[in-house]
Design an enzyme around this catalytic site. Sequence first.
Site, PDB file in Angstrom:
ATOM      1  N   LYS A  10     183.001  13.377  55.278  1.00  0.00           N
ATOM      2  CA  LYS A  10     184.309  12.701  55.410  1.00  0.00           C
ATOM      3  C   LYS A  10     184.136  11.383  56.129  1.00  0.00           C
ATOM      4  CE  LYS A  10     184.533  13.546  60.081  1.00  0.00           C
ATOM      5  NZ  LYS A  10     184.424  12.560  61.137  1.00  0.00           N
ATOM      6  N   ALA A  95     174.493  13.280  63.304  1.00  0.00           N
ATOM      7  CA  ALA A  95     175.015  12.450  64.418  1.00  0.00           C
ATOM      8  C   ALA A  95     175.556  11.137  63.859  1.00  0.00           C
ATOM      9  CB  ALA A  95     173.937  12.197  65.469  1.00  0.00           C
ATOM     10  N   SER A 102     179.829  19.959  60.513  1.00  0.00           N
ATOM     11  CA  SER A 102     181.098  20.699  60.491  1.00  0.00           C
ATOM     12  C   SER A 102     181.370  21.240  59.092  1.00  0.00           C
ATOM     13  CB  SER A 102     182.259  19.794  60.905  1.00  0.00           C
ATOM     14  OG  SER A 102     182.055  19.297  62.210  1.00  0.00           O
ATOM     15  N   ASP A 135     186.296  19.677  64.008  1.00  0.00           N
ATOM     16  CA  ASP A 135     186.307  19.106  62.649  1.00  0.00           C
ATOM     17  C   ASP A 135     186.117  20.163  61.561  1.00  0.00           C
ATOM     18  OD1 ASP A 135     186.637  16.551  63.524  1.00  0.00           O
ATOM     19  OD2 ASP A 135     184.564  15.917  63.214  1.00  0.00           O
TER      20      ASP A 135
HETATM   21  O1  C5P Z   1     185.091  20.506  68.874  1.00  0.00           O
HETATM   22  P1  C5P Z   1     183.703  19.999  68.935  1.00  0.00           P
HETATM   23  O2  C5P Z   1     182.677  21.076  69.180  1.00  0.00           O
HETATM   24  O3  C5P Z   1     183.320  19.118  67.801  1.00  0.00           O
HETATM   25  O4  C5P Z   1     183.641  19.062  70.206  1.00  0.00           O
HETATM   26  C1  C5P Z   1     182.438  18.596  70.772  1.00  0.00           C
HETATM   27  C2  C5P Z   1     182.761  17.951  72.104  1.00  0.00           C
HETATM   28  O5  C5P Z   1     183.517  16.760  71.880  1.00  0.00           O
HETATM   29  C3  C5P Z   1     183.630  18.805  73.011  1.00  0.00           C
HETATM   30  O6  C5P Z   1     182.865  19.606  73.852  1.00  0.00           O
HETATM   31  C4  C5P Z   1     184.406  17.782  73.806  1.00  0.00           C
HETATM   32  O7  C5P Z   1     183.583  17.295  74.841  1.00  0.00           O
HETATM   33  C5  C5P Z   1     184.568  16.636  72.838  1.00  0.00           C
HETATM   34  N1  C5P Z   1     185.877  16.635  72.163  1.00  0.00           N
HETATM   35  C6  C5P Z   1     186.977  16.202  72.853  1.00  0.00           C
HETATM   36  N2  C5P Z   1     188.199  16.143  72.229  1.00  0.00           N
HETATM   37  C7  C5P Z   1     188.317  16.490  70.930  1.00  0.00           C
HETATM   38  C8  C5P Z   1     187.192  16.930  70.196  1.00  0.00           C
HETATM   39  C9  C5P Z   1     185.977  16.982  70.842  1.00  0.00           C
HETATM   40  O8  C5P Z   1     186.900  15.857  74.047  1.00  0.00           O
HETATM   41  N3  C5P Z   1     189.507  16.375  70.339  1.00  0.00           N
END
Ligand code: C5P
Length: 290
Positions: A10, A95, A102, A135
Site C-alpha cells: 500500500k 522497512a 503487515s 496496519d
Molecule cells: O502497530 P504496530 O506494531 O505497527 O506499531 C509499531 C510501533 O509504532 C508501536 O509500538 C508504536 O511505538 C508505534 N505506533 C504508534 N502509533 C500508531 C501506530 C504505531 O505510536 N498509531
Amino acid sequence: MTIELNSPCKVNLLLNILGRRADGFHELETVIQPLPLHDGLRFQRGGSGIALTCSEPALPVDGSNLVHRAASAFREAARVRDGVRIRLDKRLPMAAGLGGGSANAAVTLLGLNQLFGHPLSGVQLNDLAATLGSDVPFFLQRGPALGTGRGERIQPLEPFESLRGCAVLLVRPRFGISTPWAYGQLAEHPESLKGRPGRATDLIQRLRSGGLSATGSAFFNSFEAPVFHKYPVLAVLKEALLEHGAAAALMSGSGSTTFALAGSLASAESLREMVLARLGATNWTAIAVL
Ligand code: C5P
C-alpha cells in the site's frame, strides 16, 4: 491441499497524526491505497507446529517474523493442532512504509483460515489482525480505505475515480526506516504531532470529485517533517519528482519509500529514469498502474 495467495502492499495517500494517546500509540487518520505489487505466500498442512521458509535470507523465520506470529495467533484462536508449512517469497522491500510485512500477516490469517475450512469469522480475523499490528486489518480487505484510531479501524472506500489509470512510481532508497523510530521522532517535532483533523475527508472528497490537479496539496504525511530532518535526500527526491511533473509526490507511511503519481505509465517511466540518473541505480523502484 496447497493455497497460494498474493500479498500486496500500500501507499498512504494521507497520514495525519492527531496526537499521542495514553497507551503510547498515536491517534491518526490515514487514506490507504492498495497497490498491485506482491510478495507470494504458500500454505500447506503438515508436520508439527509452524515451519516457515523464506526466499530472503536476511529475514528471520522464527517467532519474530510477522508471518510466524500470525500463524501462531491463528492456531491458538482456531484451536488448530495440525502443523502448517508456509513459504514466503519476498519481493517487496522491507522497512519501506509499504506495509509489506503487515500484508504478509493479514494474508497468513486469510490463507490459514481457508486451509482449515474457515473456523474464524471476519470479526475474529479482524480482532486478531489488530493485535498483530496497526496496519494489518487494512490488508484483510482489498480496496482503498480510511483508517482511524491507531490505524487499525478500517472503513472501506470505493476506488477513487481520479486515480483510475494513474501510474504510481515507488522509490525506496538504500536505507530503510523503522516505524517505532519514526514515531519516536515526533516528540521533537510538536507541530507534526497535532495535525488538523479533517484532512482525510478533504482528500477523499477531492479524489472523488475531480482530476488529479485539484488534489496536489491535499496529499499530506505528518512523518515527512521529522524524517526529512534526518534524511534530507528524501526532501530532495520529493522536490525533484514534483519539478519533473509528478501530479503528487509523498513519502509513504513512516518511510523510506516516496511515491509519485503520474498520469500515464510513460510519464512514470520518465520520472523513474530521472530519479535513477540523479540518485543512483541502487535504489529500489517499481511502477504500479491503478
Ligand atoms: O502497530 P504496530 O506494531 O505497527 O506499531 C509499531 C510501533 O509504532 C508501536 O509500538 C508504536 O511505538 C508505534 N505506533 C504508534 N502509533 C500508531 C501506530 C504505531 O505510536 N498509531
